[in-house]
Scaffold this motif. Sequence first.
Motif, PDB file in Angstrom:
ATOM      1  N   LYS A  33      52.163  27.927  46.851  1.00  0.00           N
ATOM      2  CA  LYS A  33      50.977  27.076  46.942  1.00  0.00           C
ATOM      3  C   LYS A  33      49.710  27.864  47.240  1.00  0.00           C
ATOM      4  N   ILE A  34      49.855  29.024  47.864  1.00  0.00           N
ATOM      5  CA  ILE A  34      48.673  29.842  48.170  1.00  0.00           C
ATOM      6  C   ILE A  34      47.998  30.295  46.881  1.00  0.00           C
ATOM      7  N   ALA A  35      48.779  30.914  46.003  1.00  0.00           N
ATOM      8  CA  ALA A  35      48.219  31.408  44.741  1.00  0.00           C
ATOM      9  C   ALA A  35      47.686  30.263  43.887  1.00  0.00           C
ATOM     10  N   GLU A  36      48.363  29.119  43.938  1.00  0.00           N
ATOM     11  CA  GLU A  36      47.917  27.953  43.170  1.00  0.00           C
ATOM     12  C   GLU A  36      46.538  27.492  43.648  1.00  0.00           C
ATOM     13  N   PHE A  37      46.378  27.426  44.958  1.00  0.00           N
ATOM     14  CA  PHE A  37      45.088  27.007  45.529  1.00  0.00           C
ATOM     15  C   PHE A  37      44.008  28.039  45.236  1.00  0.00           C
ATOM     16  N   GLU A  38      44.325  29.311  45.380  1.00  0.00           N
ATOM     17  CA  GLU A  38      43.349  30.370  45.112  1.00  0.00           C
ATOM     18  C   GLU A  38      42.842  30.303  43.675  1.00  0.00           C
ATOM     19  N   TYR A  49      37.948  36.075  41.442  1.00  0.00           N
ATOM     20  CA  TYR A  49      39.020  36.144  42.433  1.00  0.00           C
ATOM     21  C   TYR A  49      38.725  35.231  43.623  1.00  0.00           C
ATOM     22  N   ALA A  50      39.799  34.775  44.246  1.00  0.00           N
ATOM     23  CA  ALA A  50      39.693  34.011  45.493  1.00  0.00           C
ATOM     24  C   ALA A  50      40.852  34.414  46.400  1.00  0.00           C
ATOM     25  N   VAL A  51      40.564  34.553  47.684  1.00  0.00           N
ATOM     26  CA  VAL A  51      41.564  34.953  48.680  1.00  0.00           C
ATOM     27  C   VAL A  51      41.570  33.916  49.790  1.00  0.00           C
ATOM     28  N   ALA A  52      42.681  33.210  49.950  1.00  0.00           N
ATOM     29  CA  ALA A  52      42.799  32.189  50.987  1.00  0.00           C
ATOM     30  C   ALA A  52      43.117  32.841  52.328  1.00  0.00           C
ATOM     31  N   THR A 204      35.551  34.537  47.964  1.00  0.00           N
ATOM     32  CA  THR A 204      35.461  34.710  46.514  1.00  0.00           C
ATOM     33  C   THR A 204      34.693  35.984  46.200  1.00  0.00           C
ATOM     34  N   THR A 205      35.060  36.596  45.097  1.00  0.00           N
ATOM     35  CA  THR A 205      34.406  37.831  44.665  1.00  0.00           C
ATOM     36  C   THR A 205      34.697  38.072  43.197  1.00  0.00           C
ATOM     37  N   ASN A 206      33.871  38.900  42.562  1.00  0.00           N
ATOM     38  CA  ASN A 206      34.121  39.355  41.198  1.00  0.00           C
ATOM     39  C   ASN A 206      34.514  40.831  41.162  1.00  0.00           C
ATOM     40  N   ASP A 207      34.648  41.443  42.339  1.00  0.00           N
ATOM     41  CA  ASP A 207      34.927  42.866  42.468  1.00  0.00           C
ATOM     42  C   ASP A 207      36.421  43.072  42.732  1.00  0.00           C
ATOM     43  N   GLU A 208      37.120  43.690  41.792  1.00  0.00           N
ATOM     44  CA  GLU A 208      38.576  43.853  41.915  1.00  0.00           C
ATOM     45  C   GLU A 208      38.962  44.728  43.103  1.00  0.00           C
TER      46      GLU A 208
END
Length: 401
Positions: A33-38, A49-52, A204-208
Amino acid sequence: MKSIPYGRQHITQADIDAVVEVLRADYLTQGPKIAEFEQAFANYIGSRYAVAVANGTAALHLCTLALGVQPGNKVITTPITFAASANCVRYAGGDVVFADIEPETYLLDIKKVEELLNNAPEGTYKGIIPVDFAGRSVDLEAFRKLADKYNCWIIEDACHAPGGYFIDSNEKKQFCGNSQFADLAIFSFHPVKHIAAGEGGMITTNDEKLYQKLLTLRTHGILKDVELFQNSPQVAYGNNHEAENTNTATYPGWYYEMQELGFNYRLTDFQAALGNEQLKRADEGLKRRREIAQTYDEAFKGKSFIKGQSGVVDGHAYHLYVIEVNNRKELYEHLRANNIFVQIHYVPVHLMPYYRQFGWKNGDLPAAERYYNRCISLPMYPTLTDEEQQYVIQKINECYE
């Protein structure tokens, strides 16, 4: 009339069903569920990208660490915010410098920020943390140009503003937290926010590279991905196993490496499930908040006791609707006596006892202090009924008749 708070969560049967489903499943934390929400949140905001994480404060702390804040580094932010926007710099050992707000928008004043940057030796300031206060978006395009000029990074504190936006120089909507102009952005899922997960936060970020750094820092600095292991002597697999170099070793399934000092800032799966369900109706809630703002705006237009207000602003997400009045304490007590539990956002951070020890004092930031002396946050949440809002308006008018 029942009690009317300034903010309130809205929990539906779908929310409850989603949480119960996870409670009956295999994973309560570190599950799917973490990856799904992210992914859903990144899609909603428009970031890569998003990191919960555990909460908005944890998100801010991880951002300062990922950006390399060190003792002695100076970072600029606003005094009209929750203390975490400043505290995150202190957690990393940095120094907080407050700049005043724009009286009309209540946002960090870019002209005051530029004065600080321009009057300091090159390299004095490392970063800027603007806040989308009350749900009104900062013009991050303008801040990005300023930050680039002085070699600063930007963390956008967008806790008040999921779904909010500003219009850029190309007349395009730039949604809060999409990281087109900020290096990192953060959100909160506290119960009174747009998306409620009990607690919780998102970066959230666009930087890998920043994304990978955040993933490591939120879980004790531990890596399990073989491809990311450093080329350093490997920990022995067992008592009789000789250390090997990681570029030649074959790793057993249990192996992991702690490569730096991180934290346990993870979100649980049931919180992610709740957040994901809330996200599905985020636009519906945002629409209702804007309707409520429109009603407040029309009700107070031309009233002599109104010295300032949030008003109707294109792209405003309306976490809060603020009015400024004289005799604020009298209004505050009158409303509470009538079961309307308004709130004050915020006591200026630079005047908190903790920050006063660094030399901050009354009179340093006059616009912020004037705002604080008059501000009051009115009830603002999607389930506020028309009848309840009219009652709030009636009682405010009654106080000044």
